[in-house]
Scaffold this active site. Sequence first.
Site, PDB file in Angstrom:
ATOM      1  N   ASP A   1      -9.716  -3.559  -5.908  1.00 10.26           N
ATOM      2  CA  ASP A   1      -8.979  -2.488  -5.231  1.00 10.26           C
ATOM      3  C   ASP A   1      -9.141  -1.205  -6.050  1.00 10.26           C
ATOM      4  O   ASP A   1      -8.936  -1.219  -7.269  1.00 10.26           O
ATOM      5  CB  ASP A   1      -7.494  -2.872  -5.145  1.00 10.26           C
ATOM      6  CG  ASP A   1      -6.654  -1.866  -4.383  1.00 10.26           C
ATOM      7  OD1 ASP A   1      -7.180  -0.838  -3.918  1.00 10.26           O
ATOM      8  OD2 ASP A   1      -5.437  -2.121  -4.255  1.00 10.26           O
TER       9      ASP A   1
ATOM     10  N   SER B   1       0.838  -1.201   0.000  1.00  6.57           N
ATOM     11  CA  SER B   1       0.000   0.000   0.000  1.00  6.57           C
ATOM     12  C   SER B   1       0.876   1.255   0.000  1.00  6.57           C
ATOM     13  O   SER B   1       1.699   1.430  -0.893  1.00  6.57           O
ATOM     14  CB  SER B   1      -0.956  -0.055   1.193  1.00  6.57           C
ATOM     15  OG  SER B   1      -1.965   0.907   1.105  1.00  6.57           O
TER      16      SER B   1
ATOM     17  N   HIS C   1      -8.157  -4.776  -1.504  1.00  2.00           N
ATOM     18  CA  HIS C   1      -6.967  -4.101  -0.997  1.00  2.00           C
ATOM     19  C   HIS C   1      -6.646  -4.607   0.415  1.00  2.00           C
ATOM     20  O   HIS C   1      -7.535  -4.860   1.225  1.00  2.00           O
ATOM     21  CB  HIS C   1      -7.220  -2.589  -0.945  1.00  2.00           C
ATOM     22  CG  HIS C   1      -6.017  -1.789  -0.537  1.00  2.00           C
ATOM     23  ND1 HIS C   1      -5.111  -1.300  -1.459  1.00  2.00           N
ATOM     24  CD2 HIS C   1      -5.561  -1.403   0.675  1.00  2.00           C
ATOM     25  CE1 HIS C   1      -4.166  -0.639  -0.823  1.00  2.00           C
ATOM     26  NE2 HIS C   1      -4.408  -0.693   0.475  1.00  2.00           N
TER      27      HIS C   1
END
Length: 310
Positions: free
Chosen positions: A251, A153, A281
């Site tokens: 995502d 991320s 995600h």
Amino acid sequence: MPLNPIFTDLLKTDFDNLYCLGIDKLREWYDNSWDDFQGDVEAVRFVEKRMVKTSVRDTPIRVYYPMNSGPYPVFVWIHGGGFVLGNIDVYDSICRKITNHVQCAVISIDYGLSPEYKFPEPLKECYQVIKWIYESAQVLNINPDKIAVGGDSAGGTLSAAICQLARDRREFPLVYQVQINAMYDLLGLTKPASRVENAEGYRLTTKAIEGFFVQQYLRELSDASQPLASPLLADSLAGVPNACIITSEFDPLRDEGEYYAKRLSEAGIEVCLRRFDGIIHGFFNMQRLLPEARDALALVCAKLSEVFRK
């Protein structure tokens, strides 16, 4: 592919409402939210805590050593959490697994979080820690010519920017980069379709990205156009290390990751791009819950092992 039904109960949570808790309570919730998903904690040869003096602050790092003898190749890990959340404890089990499976040292950086530390401070901090690692190779018993960097991320975002910065400054070499579900275009200036298709309902929302995380990270929204904030906006990606990029079908950040991989390939960079279908995600840290998370980790380990053997 349909959304994996294993997420049904998880996605009943109103994640956008959590951002009203305040930073401290949100961080506490986030850190605890991974307890049921992380994999087993594997033993490594030993773990060492150090403090690195940077221009931003004294930065805690955690060094994981494998069972074999050094000097070790090293994978520098930068944790996720939207620049605002997370710490090295959240990814402790991941770092241990990479250490053992790749037989390399793993160094995890506990960089300063936003809004206390705003762009470009976390980037400067992580870059300076890697420079220190390179210069301290003998002390750390690592091979300074075999340093890779990666993250999940926001950690992936920082690692991509570090690769561009290292290319331009030439203060240390990097042999590989790994990014999982990273954000490459902070405000979606390239109009990625996945920010519309997956805008809500899949844990991380487009509203949270653009209306919370990015606003906490940046001093001015105009900073989002800088390549060191949004790596996808760089004029050229030539000369950065080869890469492993992992995306997830559901995502909001999916398309910018895949576009970044395309741009790397067009610049002559060797890229391993893998999309995990039916997945959301943040899946990488769900090692206990998802076979796909274990497959993603196995892919990362395989690519690092291949690079470090050269």
